[in-house]
Design an enzyme around this catalytic site. Structure first.
Site, PDB file in Angstrom:
ATOM      1  CG  ASP A 453      -2.060  -0.685   1.197  1.00 55.47           C
ATOM      2  OD1 ASP A 453      -2.415  -1.148   0.051  1.00 55.47           O
ATOM      3  OD2 ASP A 453      -2.631  -0.888   2.070  1.00 55.47           O
ATOM      4  CG  ASP A 773      -4.607   0.034   5.436  1.00 56.31           C
ATOM      5  OD1 ASP A 773      -5.156  -0.201   4.575  1.00 56.31           O
ATOM      6  OD2 ASP A 773      -4.165   1.134   5.507  1.00 56.31           O
ATOM      7  CG  ASP A 777      -6.460  -3.978   1.692  1.00 50.94           C
ATOM      8  OD1 ASP A 777      -6.598  -3.873   0.478  1.00 50.94           O
ATOM      9  OD2 ASP A 777      -6.116  -3.070   2.459  1.00 50.94           O
TER      10      ASP A 777
END
EC number: 7.2.2.10
Length: 1152
Positions: A453, A773, A777
C-alpha cells in the site's frame, strides 16, 4: 436464575432486587441475543421498553458510557462474566512424552531392546557353548557374561533421553506459541466510551453495559444492541455462512454479534453479552463441550456442508495447541503447504525410504551370513538347547539393522525447523513483526514480489493540507482566514467538521513543541487541521450538531470513494455536505463557488480546464486531492435510498491538496529489496499522478525505466476478455512490467496478487507478499503467500486475514522479515548439510561393517548418541545463527529451487569421502597402526576394545569439526566468521566435546568404550581437525566442474497441483483422494436436502423464501414433513444425483 415475575411485570421490574441489582439477568440477555431482526425489535420494545430503557436497566448511559469505577466493573464481571473464552488446557508434559513415544523407529528399538534384555538374563542349559558357535569365548570371565544386559538397558535409556528431549522441545514450543497468542490478544483493542471519553480498551476488559463505538473494519468483540448507526452493514458469514452483508438499523435489525465484521458505516452499541455468553462463545463452548470429541467436532464444524465456521474472532487460545495442526485449516482460504514444509516432507520421505531399504538389507545379509557360516560351512547341527543363543544373535543383528534405520532417518529435521522458526519469531517481535502463523516467517525468505500500500506503509500517514483551490484562485500555501468571504469560510468549516467521522480528532501534542496528535482517519485529520489553520474551531460546530442530529450519513467505502452527510436546515429542507476524490466529485458538480461565494455554472469544459491546471499539477507533486462540495434540497424530500439521484448536481466549494511525506527510511529499504532480487509494486487508491510522484520519491520507479503505471480501469481493460473474465495470458503480459497500480479497488489488488502467484512465465514461480490495512484487503491478504497487516492503521478484519502484523506499520520491517525468513531457510539448509553427511557416513559404515565383519563398527548405543548430538544439539546450534546483511545480497530461492543445492551436495559427498576413508582405514588397519588388539569379529559378549573405541571417538570428533564447516552453505572460505556472535553454537560444540571425553573415559560397557591413552586422543583430534582443512580443499573445487552432482529436495511443480486442490485448505496429495469422495458425498446430500425442501414447498404451499432460508440456516435432512410417495422417490440415491432430482420432483407433483 431468571426471575419469573419479571416476564409478567415488566413495569416494576426495576424496583425488584435482582442479581447484582441489574434490571435484567444473564439468561434474559442470552435469550434476547438469540433473536434476530423484527423478533428482536419487538422483544426489546415489549420486554425492556426500548434500547434507552435497556441501557438504564444495565445502569449505563448511552452517551457517557460506564463510569469506569473498578468496583462496578468487578460486579459486572461477576454477574455477566468476563470477555474471555477460557483457553483449552495445554497438553501436560507426560502427554507430550506419550506422543513422542509414538515414533515408529523408537517403538521398534524399544521392542528389540526388551527382547535383548530378556534373552541376556536367560542362561542356556548345559555347557554346549562350543557347539553353539562362539557365544562367550572367555566363559571364565563371569562378569562379562553377566554384563550382557547392559546393551539392552543402554538402548532403552537412550530412547528415554531422546523422548524426553523431544517432549521438552514440544513443550517449550507450545509455551512460546501460547505466549504469542496472548501477545496477539493484548494487541487487539476496541474503542469504548467511558465517562464520556472515547478510550481504546483491550478486548478482554470490555464488560456488559459498556458503550462501544463501532466503525468500518472492526471485528466485533462482544454481542450488543445498536443504539445509533449510520449506514451500518455487517458481514455475518462467520456465524451464518450467508455471504450477503446484513443492514443494521434501530427499527429493523439492531442485533450485533461478536465475531462479525463491520463492512460499512459506523455507530454505537451497548454491550449485552461477553465471553462464553456471546454468540461466538456459545459456539466455542459447544465445540469444546467434551474434550474427547473435541478433535472430531472441530473437524466436523470445519467441513459442515461447506459453511466454514471460521470463528476465531477473539483469537481465543482455544486452538493454540491445535494451532500448529489447524493453523491452516482455520484459515478458510487455500494455501499450498508452506514452501519449506513441502520440500522437507518430500526429502524426509525419500531419505526414510532409502534408510529402510539399507537397514533391511543389512539385517538380511547378517542373518544369511551367520546361518550359512554356521550350518553350511561348519556344518553344525541346530540343537534345541542352542536356540536361545541363536535368537540372541538374531536379535543383535536386528538391533544393528534398526540402528542403521534410526541414524538414516533425520528426526532432527522437524526439530531444526521448529527451533529455527520459534527463535526467529521471538526475535522478529523485536523487529516489529508479530508473526501469527509460524510458516509465514520462512515463506517470507522466498518472497520475489511485494505489493505494498502507499498510505502509511511507504508514507508517514501524517497528512497535512498544503495547497488549496477556492473561488478560482490556486493558493500554493494555506492562506489566512481573512482571504475568504464569511459565506465561503462558513461552508468550508461546516463541510469539513460535520461531514467527517466524529471519531477523527486533533489532540494537543504529547511533548512540548511536538506536532499535534492525529486520532482517527488521517485524511479527515488533515482537513480538520486545515480548519484549525483557518483559526476556526471544529469542535464547536460538532457540539452544535451532535451525531444524533445527523439525518443520514453515506459513509466512505471503496466503491463510492466519497462520504456525504445530510442535516436538516433550521429553515426547513435539507443540506448535504460531500467530500471525496476530486476527479470523481467534480464529475458530480454542476456549479462552483466564485470569489464572492456565488454559485456559477460549472460545465464539462470548465472541469477539464480545472483538472489540467489545478488537479494534475497538485498530483504531480505527490499531493492527494480532495474536493469539498454541498447540495441543498429545498423542495420535496427525495428518496434517500436512490443514491445516484442524490449525489449529483453538487456545488463545488474547494479542492485541497494533502501531502503525506514519504518515510525517510523507505528509499533505502526499497533499494535493499532491489538488491535482494525482490520487486516492489505499489497498489494504491490514489490518482495515478500522485502515485507516480510518490513511487519516484521512494525509488520504486527510477527515471528512464520502461515500467508501467496503470489505473485500475485501464488495468482491467487490458486483462479481461469480452465476457469480463480475467485471462491469465493477458495478465502475464502486464504484471512483469507493472510497478504502480493507481485508483485500484480491492478486487484489482486481489486479481493482481492471484495473477502473479498463478503465473508460470519466467524461470521460477513467484512468491508474493502483500500489505493491507482495510477491511476490503482481506481477500488479497489471504490469497498472498504472506499477508502483512498494519498494526496501527489496520482494521481487525485485515489483521485476522494476515500472517504477520507490522506493529509499526513501517515498510522497513518487511525487509527485516525477508532477512529473517532467508535466515530460517539457510539455517535449515546448514543443518541438512551437516545431518546428511552424518547419515551417509553412519549408514555406509554400519552396512559395510556388518557385511564384512558381521558386526557394526559403531554399536547401537553409540549410534544413538551420535544421533542425539547430531540431531538435537546440532539443530539447536545451527538453527540459531543470527542473520547478517549478506543475506539480502542474493536473489530469492523461489518456489521450485531445491533445498540441497549442488554446492551443498558437493560438501556432503566431499566430507563423506574423507570420513569414510578414515573410518575404513581405522577399522581394517587401525589395530596395526596403533599396535593394539583388533576389535573385529569379537564374540557376543566380549569386552569393548580400544580399537573400536578409537573408531567411535574419531567418528564423533570428525562430526564435531564438520559442524563448524556446516556454518556456511554457499561455499564461503571463512567458516569461523561471526562465530562469537552465536553463544548457543559455541556452547553446544564445547558441551558435545566434553560429553564425548566423559563417554570415552568413563562410558565403559554401556557405550562399548574403553579408556584411551593421550597419544591416541591426540591422533583422534588431529584427524578431526583434518575436517576443517579438507573443507578448504572442497570449497576450492568449482561446483560447475562437477556436472554429475544432482540436487535434492525439490518443491512441488506447478503442474502437479491438480484442479481438485481448488477447495482444499492446504494441498496434501495423500489427502486428495480421500477428500474427493467426501466432497461428492456432501454434494449429494445437499442436493437431496434441496429436493426435499422443494417438494415440501410444493405440498405445503409454503413460501419459497422460507425454504431457502431454512436450507442455509441448518442443512439437516428434513424428511419429517414429506409424505411417503416422495420419500420413496428420494430413497434410491445411489443413482446419479440428477436422475433422483427428476424422480423426486416428478413423483409427488404427479401424485397430487
Amino acid at each position: 436464575m431468571t426471575n419469573p415475575s419479571e416476564h409478567a411485570l415488566p413495569a416494576n421490574s426495576l424496583a425488584e432486587p435482582h442479581e447484582g441489582d441489574f434490571g435484567c439477568t444473564l439468561m434474559d440477555l442470552r435469550k434476547l441475543m438469540e433473536l434476530r431482526s423484527t423478533d428482536a425489535v419487538t422483544q426489546i420494545n415489549v420486554q425492556y421498553g426500548g434500547v434507552q430503557n435497556l441501557c438504564s436497566r444495565l445502569k449505563t448511559s448511552p452517551v457517557e458510557g460506564l463510569s469506569g469505577n473498578p468496583a462496578d466493573l468487578e460486579k459486572r464481571r461477576q454477574v455477566f462474566g468476563q470477555n474471555l473464552i477460557p483457553p483449552k488446557k495445554p497438553k501436560t508434559f507426560l502427554e507430550l512424552v506419550w506422543e513422542a513415544l509414538q515414533d515408529v523407529t523408537l517403538i521398534i528399538l524399544e521392542i528389540a531392546a526388551i527382547i535383548s534384555l530378556v534373552l541376556s538374563f536367560y542362561r542356556p542349559p548345559g555347557g554346549e557353548n562350543e557347539l553353539c558357535g562362539q557365544a562367550t569365548h572367555s566363559a571364565d570371565d563371569e562378569g562379562e557374561a553377566e554384563a550382557g544386559w547392559i546393551e539392552g538397558a543402554a538402548i532403552l535409556f537412550s530412547v528415554i533421553i531422546v523422548v524426553l528431549v523431544t517432549a521438552f522441545n514440544d513443550w517449550s514450543k507450545e509455551k512460546q506459541f501460547r505466549g504469542l497468542q496472548s501477545r496477539i490478544e493484548q494487541e487487539q483493542k476496541f474503542s469504548v466510551i467511558r465517562n464520556g471519553q472515547l478510550i481504546q480498551l483491550p478486548v478482554a476488559e470490555i464488560v456488559v453495559g459498556d458503550i462501544a463505538q463501532i466503525k468500518y473494519g472492526d471485528l466485533l468483540p462482544a454481542d450488543g444492541v445498536l443504539i445509533q448507526g449510520n449506514d451500518l452493514k455487517i458481514d455475518e458469514s462467520s456465524l451464518t455462512g450467508e455471504s450477503e452483508h446484513v443492514k443494521k438499523s434501530l427499527d429493523k435489525d439492531p442485533m450485533l454479534l461478536s465475531g462479525t465484521h463491520v463492512m460499512e458505516g459506523s455507530g454505537r452499541m451497548v454491550v449485552t453479552a461477553v465471553g462464553v455468553n456471546s454468540q461466538t462463545g456459545i459456539i466455542f463452548t459447544l465445540l469444546g463441550a467434551s474434550e474427547d470429541d473435541e478433535e472430531e467436532k472441530k473437524k466436523k464444524a470445519k467441513t459442515q456442508d461447506g459453511v466454514a465456521l471460521e470463528i476465531q474472532p477473539l483469537n481465543s487460545q482455544e486452538g493454540a495447541d491445535n494451532e500448529d495442526k489447524d493453523k491452516k485449516a482455520a484459515k478458510v482460504h487455500k494455501k499450498e503447504k508452506s514452501v519449506l514444509q513441502g520440500k522437507l516432507t518430500r526429502l524426509a520421505v525419500q531419505i526414510g525410504k532409502a534408510g529402510l531399504i539399507m537397514s533391511a538389507i543389512t539385517v538380511v545379509i547378517l542373518i544369511l551370513y551367520f546361518v550359512i557360516d554356521n550350518f553350511v560351512i561348519q556344518g553344525r547341527p541346530w540343537l534345541a538347547e542352542c536356540t536361545p543363543v541363536y535368537i540372541q544373535y538374531f536379535v543383535k543383528f536386528f538391533i544393528i539393522g534398526v540402528t542403521v534405520l534410526v541414524v538414516a532417518v533425520p528426526e532432527g529435521l522437524p526439530l531444526a525447523v521448529t527451533i529455527s522458526l520459534a527463535y526467529s519469531v521471538k526475535k522478529m517481535m523485536k523487529d516489529n513483526n508479530l508473526v501469527r502463523h509460524l510458516d509465514a516467517c520462512e515463506t517470507m525468505g522466498n518472497a520475489t514480489a511485494i505489493c505494498s500500500d502507499k498510505t502509511g506503509t511507504l508514507t508517514m500517514n501524517r497528512m497535512t493540507v498544503v495547497q488549496v483551490y477556492v473561488g478560482g484562485t490556486h493558493y500554493h500555501q494555506v492562506p489566512g482566514p481573512d482571504v475568504f468571504v464569511p459565506k465561503v469560510l462558513d461552508l468550508i468549516v461546516n463541510g469539513i467538521s460535520i461531514n467527517s467521522a466524529y471519531t477523527s480528532k486533533i489532540l494537543p501534542p504529547e511533548k512540548e513543541g511536538g506536532l499535534p496528535r492525529q486520532v482517527g482517519n488521517k485524511t479527515e485529520c488533515a482537513l480538520l487541521g486545515f480548519v484549525t489553520d483557518l483559526k476556526q474551531d471544529y469542535q464547536a460546530v460538532r457540539n452544535e450538531v451532535p451525531e444524533e442530529k445527523l439525518f443520514k450519513v453515506y459513509t466512505f467505502n471503496s466503491v463510492r470513494k466519497s462520504m456525504s452527510t445530510i442535516i436538516r436546515k433550521p429553515s426547513g429542507g435539507f443540506r448535504m455536505y460531500s467530500k471525496g476524490a476530486s476527479e470523481i466529485m467534480l464529475r458530480k458538480c454542476n456549479r462552483i463557488l466564485d470569489k464572492k461565494g456565488e454559485a456559477m455554472p460549472f460545465k464539462n469544459k470548465d472541469r477539464d480546464d480545472m483538472v489540467r491546471t489545478v488537479i494534475e499539477p497538485m498530483a504531480c507533486e505527490g499531493l492527494r486531492t480532495i474536493c469539498i462540495a454541498y447540495r441543498d434540497f429545498d423542495d420535496a424530500e427525495p428518496s434517500w435510498d436512490n443514491e445516484s439521484e442524490i449525489l449529483t448536481e453538487l456545488t463545488c466549494i474547494a479542492v485541497v491538496g494533502i501531502e503525506d511525506p514519504v518515510r525517510p527510511e523507505v528509499p533505502e529499504a526499497i533499494a535493499k529489496c532491489k538488491r535482494a532480487g525482490i520487486t516492489v509494486r505499489m497498489v494504491t487508491g490514489d490518482n495515478v499522478n500522485t502515485a507516480r510522484a510518490i513511487a519516484t520519491k521512494c525509488g520504486i520507479l527510477t527515471p528512464g525505466d520502461d515500467f508501467l503505471c496503470l489505473e485500475g480501469k485501464e488495468f482491467n481493460r487490458l486483462i479481461r476478455n469480452e465476457k469480463g473474465e480475467v485471462e491469465q495470458e493477458k495478465l502475464d503480459k502486464i504484471w512483469p512490467k507493472l510497478r504502480v497500480l493507481a485508483r485500484s479497488s480491492p478486487t484489482d489488488k486481489h486479481t493482481l496478487v492471484k495473477g502473479i502467484i498463478d503465473s508460470t512465465v519466467g524461470d521460477q514461480r513467484q512468491v508474493v507478499a502483500v500489505t493491507g490495512d482495510g477491511t476490503n484487503d482481506g481477500p488479497a491478504l489471504k490469497k498472498a503467500d504472506v499477508g502483512f497487516a498494519m498494526g496501527i492503521a489496520g482494521t481487525d478484519v485485515a489483521k485476522e486475514a494476515s500472517d504477520i502484523i507490522l506493529t509499526d506499520d513501517n515498510f522497513t520491517s518487511i525487509v527485516k522479515a525477508v532477512m529473517w525468513g532467508r535466515n530460517v531457510y539457510d539455517s535449515i539448509s546448514k543443518f541438512l548439510q551437516f545431518q546428511l553427511t552424518v547419515n551417509v557416513v553412519a549408514v555406509i559404515v554400519a552396512f559395510t561393517g556388518a557385511c564384512i565383519t558381521q558386526d557394526s563398527p559403531l554399536k547401537a548405543v553409540q549410534m544413538l548418541w551420535v544421533n542425539l548430538i547430531m540431531d538435537t544439539f546440532a539443530s539447536l546450534a545451527l538453527a540459531t545463527e543470527p542473520p547478517t546483511d549478506s543475506l539480502l545480497k542474493r536473489r530469492p530461492y523461489g518456489r521450485n529451487k531445491p533445498l540441497i543445492s549442488r554446492t551443498m551436495m558437493k560438501n556432503i559427498l566431499g566430507h563423506a569421502v574423507y570420513q569414510l576413508t578414515v573410518i575404513f582405514f581405522l577399522v581394517f588397519a587401525g589395530d596395526k597402526f596403533f599396535d593394539i588388539d583388533s576389535g573385529r569379529k569379537a564374540p557376543l559378549h566380549s569386552p569393548p576394545s580400544q580399537h573400536y573405541t578409537i573408531v567411535f571417538n574419531t567418528f564423533v570428533l570428525m562430526q564435531l569439526f564438520n559442524e563448524i564447516n556446516s556454518r556456511k552453505i554457499h561455499g564461503e572460505r571463512n567458516v569461523f566468521s561471526g562465530i562469537y556472535h552465536n553463544l548457543i553454537f559455541c556452547s553446544v560444540v564445547l558441551g558435545t566435546f566434553i560429553s564425548q571425553v566423559l563417554i570415552v573415559e568413563f562410558g565403559g560397557k554401556p557405550f562399548s568404550c574403553t579408556k584411551l591413552s593421550l597419544s591416541q586422543w591426540l591422533w583422534c583430534l588431529f584427524i578431526g581437525i583434518g575436517e576443517l582443512l579438507w573443507g578448504q580443499i572442497i570449497s576450492a573445487i568449482p561446483t560447475q566442474s562437477l556436472k554429475f552432482l544432482k540436487e535434492a529436495g525439490h518443491g512441488t511443480a506447478k503442474e502437479e497441483i491438480s484442479k481438485d486442490a481448488e477447495g482444499l485448505d492446504e494441498i496434501d496429495h495423500a489427502e486428495m483422494e480421500l477428500r474427493r469422495g467426501q466432497i461428492l458425498w456432501f454434494r449429494g446430500l445437499n442436493r437431496i436436502q434441496t429436493q426435499i425442501e422443494v417438494i415440501n414447498t410444493f405440498q405445503t404451499g409454503a413460501s419459497v423464501k422460507g425454504v431457502l432460508r431454512r436450507q442455509t440456516m441448518g442443512q439437516h435432512l428434513d424428511v419429517k414433513l414429506v409424505p411417503s410417495s416422495s420419500y420413496v422417490a428420494v430413497a434410491p440415491v445411489r443413482t446419479s444425483p440428477t436422475t433422483s432430482v427428476a424422480a423426486a420432483v416428478s413423483s409427488p407433483v404427479g401424485s397430487e
